[in-house]
Design a protein around this motif. Structure first.
Motif, mmCIF file in Angstrom:
data_model
loop_
_atom_site.group_PDB
_atom_site.id
_atom_site.type_symbol
_atom_site.label_atom_id
_atom_site.label_comp_id
_atom_site.label_asym_id
_atom_site.label_seq_id
_atom_site.Cartn_x
_atom_site.Cartn_y
_atom_site.Cartn_z
ATOM 1 N N CYS A 68 0.867 -1.189 0.000
ATOM 2 C CA CYS A 68 0.000 0.000 0.000
ATOM 3 C C CYS A 68 0.899 1.233 0.000
ATOM 4 O O CYS A 68 1.826 1.326 0.807
ATOM 5 N N ASP A 69 0.641 2.159 -0.929
ATOM 6 C CA ASP A 69 1.525 3.318 -1.051
ATOM 7 C C ASP A 69 1.194 4.449 -0.083
ATOM 8 O O ASP A 69 1.944 5.406 0.022
ATOM 9 N N LEU A 70 0.053 4.351 0.582
ATOM 10 C CA LEU A 70 -0.365 5.458 1.447
ATOM 11 C C LEU A 70 0.241 5.318 2.837
ATOM 12 O O LEU A 70 0.515 4.207 3.301
ATOM 13 N N TRP A 71 0.441 6.491 3.501
ATOM 14 C CA TRP A 71 0.823 6.466 4.910
ATOM 15 C C TRP A 71 -0.449 6.233 5.733
ATOM 16 O O TRP A 71 -1.554 6.543 5.286
ATOM 17 N N SER A 72 -0.274 5.740 6.943
ATOM 18 C CA SER A 72 -1.440 5.370 7.756
ATOM 19 C C SER A 72 -2.311 6.564 8.118
ATOM 20 O O SER A 72 -3.481 6.392 8.458
ATOM 21 N N ASP A 73 -1.750 7.814 8.055
ATOM 22 C CA ASP A 73 -2.596 8.969 8.362
ATOM 23 C C ASP A 73 -3.101 9.672 7.098
ATOM 24 O O ASP A 73 -3.688 10.740 7.170
ATOM 25 N N ASP A 74 -2.852 9.052 5.923
ATOM 26 C CA ASP A 74 -3.394 9.606 4.673
ATOM 27 C C ASP A 74 -4.871 9.227 4.559
ATOM 28 O O ASP A 74 -5.261 8.130 4.976
ATOM 29 N N PRO A 75 -5.682 10.136 3.957
ATOM 30 C CA PRO A 75 -7.080 9.746 3.743
ATOM 31 C C PRO A 75 -7.121 8.516 2.833
ATOM 32 O O PRO A 75 -6.337 8.393 1.905
ATOM 33 N N GLY A 76 -8.015 7.590 3.128
ATOM 34 C CA GLY A 76 -8.168 6.412 2.265
ATOM 35 C C GLY A 76 -7.297 5.232 2.669
ATOM 36 O O GLY A 76 -7.362 4.166 2.065
ATOM 37 N N PHE A 77 -6.444 5.419 3.715
ATOM 38 C CA PHE A 77 -5.552 4.312 4.100
ATOM 39 C C PHE A 77 -6.346 3.076 4.541
ATOM 40 O O PHE A 77 -6.017 1.950 4.167
ATOM 41 N N ALA A 78 -7.423 3.332 5.321
ATOM 42 C CA ALA A 78 -8.191 2.193 5.859
ATOM 43 C C ALA A 78 -8.718 1.327 4.720
ATOM 44 O O ALA A 78 -8.593 0.092 4.742
ATOM 45 N N GLU A 79 -9.261 1.991 3.679
ATOM 46 C CA GLU A 79 -9.802 1.229 2.544
ATOM 47 C C GLU A 79 -8.672 0.545 1.779
ATOM 48 O O GLU A 79 -8.755 -0.626 1.424
ATOM 49 N N ALA A 80 -7.584 1.311 1.545
ATOM 50 C CA ALA A 80 -6.489 0.777 0.716
ATOM 51 C C ALA A 80 -5.805 -0.413 1.379
ATOM 52 O O ALA A 80 -5.257 -1.286 0.707
ATOM 53 N N SER A 81 -5.829 -0.439 2.721
ATOM 54 C CA SER A 81 -5.118 -1.521 3.404
ATOM 55 C C SER A 81 -6.061 -2.629 3.848
ATOM 56 O O SER A 81 -5.648 -3.601 4.473
ATOM 57 N N ALA A 82 -7.360 -2.478 3.496
ATOM 58 C CA ALA A 82 -8.351 -3.434 4.007
ATOM 59 C C ALA A 82 -8.041 -4.865 3.568
ATOM 60 O O ALA A 82 -8.211 -5.815 4.338
ATOM 61 N N ALA A 83 -7.546 -5.011 2.322
ATOM 62 C CA ALA A 83 -7.343 -6.363 1.800
ATOM 63 C C ALA A 83 -6.301 -7.139 2.603
ATOM 64 O O ALA A 83 -6.464 -8.319 2.884
ATOM 65 N N THR A 84 -5.216 -6.454 2.985
ATOM 66 C CA THR A 84 -4.150 -7.177 3.697
ATOM 67 C C THR A 84 -4.257 -6.998 5.199
ATOM 68 O O THR A 84 -3.854 -7.860 5.967
ATOM 69 N N GLY A 85 -4.819 -5.849 5.631
ATOM 70 C CA GLY A 85 -4.782 -5.510 7.040
ATOM 71 C C GLY A 85 -3.374 -5.072 7.423
ATOM 72 O O GLY A 85 -2.462 -5.062 6.589
ATOM 73 N N VAL A 86 -3.207 -4.679 8.688
ATOM 74 C CA VAL A 86 -1.876 -4.333 9.196
ATOM 75 C C VAL A 86 -1.493 -5.503 10.092
ATOM 76 O O VAL A 86 -2.110 -5.736 11.126
ATOM 77 N N THR A 87 -0.497 -6.275 9.650
ATOM 78 C CA THR A 87 -0.306 -7.589 10.274
ATOM 79 C C THR A 87 0.888 -7.690 11.224
ATOM 80 O O THR A 87 0.913 -8.540 12.097
ATOM 81 N N GLY A 88 1.896 -6.840 11.060
ATOM 82 C CA GLY A 88 3.084 -6.955 11.911
ATOM 83 C C GLY A 88 4.160 -6.009 11.410
ATOM 84 O O GLY A 88 3.879 -5.100 10.630
ATOM 85 N N ILE A 89 5.390 -6.226 11.854
ATOM 86 C CA ILE A 89 6.505 -5.363 11.441
ATOM 87 C C ILE A 89 7.582 -6.239 10.805
ATOM 88 O O ILE A 89 7.965 -7.260 11.383
ATOM 89 N N CYS A 90 8.066 -5.843 9.632
ATOM 90 C CA CYS A 90 9.140 -6.626 9.003
ATOM 91 C C CYS A 90 10.494 -6.057 9.427
ATOM 92 O O CYS A 90 10.565 -5.078 10.170
ATOM 93 N N GLY A 91 11.570 -6.668 8.958
ATOM 94 C CA GLY A 91 12.917 -6.308 9.400
ATOM 95 C C GLY A 91 13.260 -4.840 9.222
ATOM 96 O O GLY A 91 13.735 -4.181 10.157
ATOM 97 N N SER A 92 13.000 -4.286 8.021
ATOM 98 C CA SER A 92 13.357 -2.885 7.821
ATOM 99 C C SER A 92 12.448 -2.009 8.679
ATOM 100 O O SER A 92 12.866 -0.944 9.156
ATOM 101 N N GLY A 93 11.215 -2.453 8.916
ATOM 102 C CA GLY A 93 10.271 -1.706 9.744
ATOM 103 C C GLY A 93 10.739 -1.621 11.184
ATOM 104 O O GLY A 93 10.663 -0.562 11.816
ATOM 105 N N ILE A 94 11.261 -2.716 11.705
ATOM 106 C CA ILE A 94 11.659 -2.697 13.119
ATOM 107 C C ILE A 94 12.884 -1.804 13.311
ATOM 108 O O ILE A 94 13.001 -1.099 14.314
ATOM 109 N N ILE A 95 13.776 -1.788 12.307
ATOM 110 C CA ILE A 95 14.945 -0.899 12.402
ATOM 111 C C ILE A 95 14.484 0.559 12.446
ATOM 112 O O ILE A 95 14.918 1.352 13.272
ATOM 113 N N GLU A 96 13.538 0.898 11.566
ATOM 114 C CA GLU A 96 13.026 2.276 11.567
ATOM 115 C C GLU A 96 12.292 2.576 12.864
ATOM 116 O O GLU A 96 12.411 3.665 13.425
#
Ligand code: FES
Length: 680
Positions: free
Chosen positions: A447-475
């Motif tokens: 999903c290209d949107l940030w979580s505070d962008d309008p439309g994020f909830a719809e855009a991420s609905a298919a996958t959901g927010v499931t966890g943090i990957c390696g590069s995510g945890i470093i950030e």
């Protein structure tokens, strides 16, 4: 007396005079021009295509008339009718010289064509595969001059291709007679020609002209994942890339636990060897299907792996690698038949090449990184870090290259992290924390949107927010430090200390809430104190390894840093530096190289010269052993702080001010950062 016509080839610039009527392919061969041919000039393979140019060429001092080449002949006309020749192209084996001519050899007609690699900085691969296709016409048997079909095939290879000393195994002998008769005494053979002066070996044979190509697998056999590229051996292009989990994980997550498994369980090494070979067979079948080819067309495989994986792949008990002095059974490169490794999913005569290892802890994967990144050719001092369960670290320039491996563990791959997961759709890969409000925003894979962008909830609905990957945890950890959620020792502050209810109590420590999906049945994604400790251990091991090499080199700074590895490419340089994973350096000098070990495997698959090169370079790389070096422990402890308790990071502090906070030693941080991770 008039001179013979002049033939000038571009782009090589080679030129020579040839009698009228000489085929262009013959002229090219005489001049050593790189013009491909599988059929040996019979007008059926189309590999020899050339593009003549007409008109005035003052640069070359010639004028090329319209009739400089012979007219189209029946063979070319037929080829054009059936397959179509691009406008302006001729078959080099059919067109003959009639007058002075300038001939361009397009890149697809060159045997040693260059394969452009994706990374902008990467040098192209020059094709020089060990196995190539050769078409031959074989004499029919004659009762009066008795000789075997193989002997007559050898004679044909010698006469038509000047290839001597050809051997063939039983699987080929079984196919030889039907292939010759079906092909009306014309066959194509896949000839493996190795590196040195050893003879050639027939890996497969097909009646007539074989047009489905031959392929190779470049495999990066890691502790956690096995990744493969399926490549066309004629031009090096990647048909498919795929990977799977290393099934040896069930015997132990890290390398040392696998060595222990082999030590404690009689036959344990055999079990692990069988598991990994089965997985490679599965991967080979899957990737061939994905690439749309018959897996029996895979005639070569190149492996890069760390020393323990190297031994387990070969069926050698890795017990010696678990204790000093960490002796390898062999550190040399190896060439062996695929059947010796039970790789039954591919061609039964396929050949395997395994890159050389550098030392007992620094394997063929590090050699592959060296082949891909070539620190040995660098003018400036470059640090190459291949981030994985075990980090391979190289430091050097054209004068000297040092290497070590450091046991980072699987935390960077999202393992051992409470909300960690593999990089897959739904995983948080980018995160920012507002230093004023301490509020996070993030992006997920897919999903290209940030979580505070309008439309994020719809855009991420298919996958959901499931966890943090390696590069995510470093950030996440770096952003927590930048926003003052985390103090330099790695302690997460309480809600009162930090000023946000996102810092929640968790036992005697605190966790920082990034996303709460519980209202919709999703997960609550937090970064816990335990997660911070796991990342501190991993990054300290990485930094300590790099720092040890810098000590050995006698330097305190490096000119540039290359982050490699399947997820190294996704790490943000700024965040890696805030964390203190890598030494202080200008941020624009920190770049990513993608999967350098995998690239190195692909280069070795496509090029015999590259194999020779890395065998030579490995002999010149000095390895530094982290396991027995007391300085490593010291650097490791210093690197536990974020970014570091001793080393200044002046360049970092000039671009990213880090808040001076302290959440107290009584906050329950435990001894975490001072515990040395086991080698993994
Ligand atoms: Fe095969 Fe010309 S060499 S078509």
């Amino acid at each position: 007396m008039s001179q013979d016509p002049l033939v000038i080839f571009t782009p090589s610039g080679k030129r020579g005079r040839f009698p009228a009527g000489t085929p262009i392919l013959t002229a090219a061969r005489k001049l050593g021009v790189d013009l491909d041919s599988v059929c040996g000039g019979r007008g059926i393979c189309s590999k020899c295509q050339i593009a003549p140019s007409y008109g005035d060429f003052p640069k070359h001092g010639v004028t090329v008339r319209e009739d400089a080449l012979s007219e189209w002949n029946a063979v070319e006309a037929r080829y054009d009718r059936v397959r179509g020749l691009k406008t302006g192209r001729r078959l080099g084996c059919q067109a003959t010289v009639q007058g002075d001519v300038v001939i361009d050899v397009p890149s697809e007609s060159q045997v040693h064509r260059q394969v452009v690699r994706k990374a902008a900085s990467a040098r192209p691969i020059i094709m020089d595969p060990a196995t190539r296709l050769v078409f031959v016409e074989v004499d029919e048997p004659d009762m009066h001059e008795p000789s075997g079909d193989l002997e007559r095939l050898r004679k044909a290879l010698s006469a038509q291709w000047q290839i001597e000393d050809v051997s063939a195994g039983l699987p080929i002998l079984k196919k030889l007679q039907p292939a010759l008769r079906k092909g009306k005494w014309q066959v194509t053979v896949a000839l493996y020609m190795g590196q040195g002066g050893e003879g050639s070996r027939i890996l497969d044979i097909w009646p007539g002209l074989h047009e489905s190509g031959i392929y190779g697998l470049a495999i990066d056999l890691g502790s956690t994942t096995i990744a493969a590229h399926l490549c066309d051996l004629s031009d090096g292009h990647v048909l498919a890339s795929s990977g799977l989990m290393n099934p040896q994980i069930r015997f132990g997550e890290d390398l040392m636990s696998r060595v222990s498994y082999a030590m404690m369980n009689p036959g344990g090494d055999v079990e692990m060897t069988t598991a990994v070979r089965d997985a490679i067979n599965t991967l080979a079948s899957e990737i061939a299907e994905e690439g749309g080819i018959d897996p029996r067309l895979i005639v070569e495989t190149v492996f890069v792996c760390n020393p323990v994986m190297h031994h387990l792949l070969l069926g050698i008990d890795p017990v010696e690698l678990g204790q000093a002095p960490f002796a390898l059974a062999t550190s040399s490169s190896m060439t062996l038949p695929a059947v010796a490794l039970d790789l039954t999913a591919i061609n039964p005569e396929a050949q395997v090449y395994i890159l050389p290892c550098i030392a007992g802890h620094v394997g063929a994967d590090a050699a592959a990184v060296a082949l891909s990144e070539e620190p040995n050719l660098s003018e400036d001092l470059v640090l190459v870090v291949d981030v994985g369960t075990n980090a391979e670290i190289l430091l050097g320039n054209k004068h000297k290259v040092l290497a070590c491996s450091s046991p980072t563990g699987p935390a960077f791959e999202g393992a051992q992290i409470s909300s960690g997961q593999r990089a897959a759709p739904g995983a948080i890969e980018r995160i920012e924390i507002n230093p004023e409000t301490k509020e996070p925003r993030f992006r997920i894979i897919g999903c290209d949107l940030w979580s505070d962008d309008p439309g994020f909830a719809e855009a991420s609905a298919a996958t959901g927010v499931t966890g943090i990957c390696g590069s995510g945890i470093i950030e996440a950890v770096a952003e927590m430090r930048m926003a003052g959620v985390l103090d330099p020792s790695g302690l997460i502050g309480s809600a009162e200390q930090v000023g946000t209810p996102r810092c929640e109590p968790e036992g005697r420590t605190h966790a920082y809430l990034i996303h709460d999906g519980s209202a919709d049945g999703g997960p609550r994604i937090t970064v816990t104190q335990g997660d911070i400790r796991a990342i501190q251990l991993a990054k300290s091991a990485l930094y300590a390894g790099a720092r040890l090499l810098m000590d050995e080199m006698g330097v305190d700074t490096v000119d540039r840093v290359t982050l490699a590895g399947a997820f190294g490419a996704h790490i943000s340089p700024k965040h890696a530096m805030v964390l203190g994973m890598i030494p202080d350096a200008p941020l624009d000098k920190v770049t990513s190289a993608g999967n350098a070990a995998g690239h190195g495997a692909r280069i070795a698959l496509c090029s015999r010269a590259a194999r020779s090169r890395i065998e030579q370079v490995v002999g010149q790389i000095h390895k530094v052993e982290t396991a027995v070096e007391p300085k490593f422990q010291e650097h490791f402890v210093n690197a536990s702080a974020i970014p570091n308790s001793v080393e200044p990071f002046p360049i970092l502090s000039s671009v990213v001010p880090l808040p001076d906070v302290n959440y107290g030693a009584s906050g329950g941080g435990g001894e975490g950062g001072r515990r040395r991770r086991r080698r993994g």
